[in-house]
Each structure stands twice: as C-alpha cells, then as structure tokens.
Design an enzyme around this catalytic site. Sequence first.
Site, PDB file in Angstrom:
ATOM      1  N   LYS A  84     -74.037 -25.663 -69.051  1.00  0.00           N
ATOM      2  CA  LYS A  84     -72.974 -25.767 -70.057  1.00  0.00           C
ATOM      3  C   LYS A  84     -73.375 -25.083 -71.357  1.00  0.00           C
ATOM      4  CE  LYS A  84     -70.656 -29.753 -68.114  1.00  0.00           C
ATOM      5  NZ  LYS A  84     -70.390 -31.167 -68.167  1.00  0.00           N
ATOM      6  N   LYS A  98     -68.748 -26.075 -56.692  1.00  0.00           N
ATOM      7  CA  LYS A  98     -68.142 -27.410 -56.557  1.00  0.00           C
ATOM      8  C   LYS A  98     -66.767 -27.464 -57.225  1.00  0.00           C
ATOM      9  CE  LYS A  98     -69.840 -29.444 -60.792  1.00  0.00           C
ATOM     10  NZ  LYS A  98     -70.363 -30.514 -61.570  1.00  0.00           N
ATOM     11  N   LYS A 116     -63.668 -30.601 -62.836  1.00  0.00           N
ATOM     12  CA  LYS A 116     -62.587 -30.872 -63.786  1.00  0.00           C
ATOM     13  C   LYS A 116     -62.498 -29.771 -64.835  1.00  0.00           C
ATOM     14  CE  LYS A 116     -63.729 -35.694 -64.018  1.00  0.00           C
ATOM     15  NZ  LYS A 116     -64.692 -36.264 -64.900  1.00  0.00           N
TER      16      LYS A 116
END
Length: 332
Positions: free
Chosen positions: A114, A197, A200
Amino acid sequence: MTRKRVLSGIQPTSESFHLGNCLGAVRHWVEFQDDHDAFYCIADLHALTVETDPAILYKRTLRSAAQVLAIGVDPSKCTFFLQSQVAQHNQLAWVMECLAGFGEASRMTQFKDKSSKSGTERTVVGLFTYPMLQAADILLYQADRVPIGEDQRQHIELTRDLAGRFNSRFGKTFQLPEPYILKGDAKINDLQNPSAKMSKSTSSTQGVIEIMDAPEVNAKKIKSAVTDTGREVRFDEKEKPGISNLLTIHSAISGLSISEIEQEFEGKGYGDFKTAVAEVAVEFLRPIRQRALDLLDDEPGLLTILHDGAPKARVVAEKTLDDTYRNMGLVR
Ligand code: TYM
C-alpha cells in the site's frame, strides 16, 4: 470445559463486502459462534487509514455491520461490536507498538504494497502501525483462533511473535492465537485478473462479486470472467487460473469437491460451467443481500445491536489490559 475463544474483524472500507470476504472469513465466523466463545468486530479504527469523509465512513460502518449479520453472525451467540467503542484496543495497540521492531513492522507486505502505491509522503503513520492495532484486537480477547483469509496470515504471525515476546519478558499474559485459514476459500481471486486476490480496494469492480450488488449484475460478471482459450474444466492454478478460481468459488458454495465439479462438466464447454457458477453464487448471495437491506431499513435496531455488544467486549478487554499494565510495571 471452557469454550475456545475466537476473534476476527473486518474493515468497513467499502459499500459492499465481496465474495472473498464472505467465503474466506465471515462464513467461518458463523460456524465458530456455535461452539466457541466468539468476538467479532467491525474494524472501524483500521478504516481510518483510508481517507474518507465522515458521512461515508458512517454509512459504510452500518452497511458492514448489516452484511455481517446478514451472512449469519448472531449477536445472541457471540459478541459483535465496533472496535472504536472499546477504547482498550487503542491502549493495547500502544503497548504493541512499543514491543514491535521498526524493521519487523516495515516487512509487513500489506504495508509495503500500500505504501509503495501511494509513496512515503502520502502514506499515513497509521498504515505502518496498523498490524500492531490488529495484534491488540486479537490479544485483548485471549483468542485461541482467528478465522481469516490468506492475506492476513502475516499479521497473525506478527501477533504471535509480539505475544510470545511479551510473555517471555513480563510473564505469561497473552494466549498465542492460531490463524484459521482454510485451503481453497482463503483466497478468492479477481474474476478479471485471476492471479490477484479479489479486493475491496481494486480500482475496477468488474472482477469483484459484491454482496450488495443486484443478482443480475453479479451473474453477468461471472459469465464474463476471464478464462483461457481451452475447453476443459480442470483445476490448474498455473495454466488455468480463471477456471480454477471459478471451481474454487463453486466448491466453496455448493460443498461439492473440485473433482466432483470437474466430472460434472466433463465434455461441456466453459459457457455451461460459468452459467452454473453464476447460478450457485447468485442464489447463495440473494438472501444475504435481502437480509442486509432489511436490517439497514431499521437503523435504530442495528445501532442497538452494536451498542449491546460493546460493553460485553469491554469486560474482557479491560481485564487483559489491566493485567498487561500491571505485568509491565505500570502502577495500578
Ligand atoms: P479485510 O477487511 O481486508 O478483510 C476481511 C476478511 O476477508 C478476508 N479476505 C479474503 N478471503 C478470501 N479471498 C479474498 N479475496 C479475500 N479478501 C479478503 C481477509 O483475509 C479477512 O479475513 N486487517 C483485517 C481486519 C482486521 C482483523 C482484525 C482481522 C482488523 N482487526 C483482527 C482479524 C483479526 C483486514 O483488513 O481484513
């Protein structure tokens, strides 16, 4: 015999959970609540690491709670609460931060991924300390087990390391938690990019099955899932990641083994197979979405459930924090 403890959490960082959240995690929460002493939270403090406006965070938190309940978490069988309503999470997180090494926190892959996307200047410190707050979530409840998807494994390993370190320095204070990660459903992949994966925070939701989406939208997404140029419905993650992902989804929902599904589709094409997966997934999600919508129609009822959970969680959290402080030499 006392029941084993289980704890898990989910971040309210989107309007809808996706199929991976449901199959890899929340569905197992439901299984555990019958024979475990279960604690489940909406990790709203963790969600502060993502910039959102207050109205959106509020809405997402309630939508997340409604979805957890709709999947089957039952507040009469477990303790279901909002992380921010139990102040001990932050208090124990500080202790964990004083125990964790800078190097070991820097090695967390979620942080690395991130922060490399947004760059150092735009990365908040909370993203760095995130795993220590997660360790606090788990250790406060002396959890024996933590049902999660594969992407959370490293955070549980860190939690175990921190608990072990604390115990050896200050005496046995924390239970060492075991990750509960099932082979198969612990990593549901994106339908458009089946080697990554389902997430969200993916920029395009084309490959993400969202629980709160209309059934037709999800059916269409599954029917347009990326596959390969072959014809054979066979599990092979390397050569056929798209088909393998769809087999995993079918199997996780239908309960049939991968080889049973392969047999069923022998000699049939991908079209038939995708139609079947769409049907299985859509029929599984339809009642969940409807229950979530019904719960959201009664906001005061939803808030009452959450307000009832917090004091139950606080009783356990207070005891652990008190022991922790005392064992470290803080004057009580
Ligand atoms: P979060 O909110 O990203 O995801 C919630 C749960 O869903 C699992 N999951 C998946 N499982 C299978 N396939 C996928 N594609 C997939 N994507 C997500 C996650 O592994 C997770 O179990 N840090 C945590 C929230 C948290 C927590 C905790 C978890 C806060 N405190 C304490 C356990 C214990 C997170 O971001 O999960």
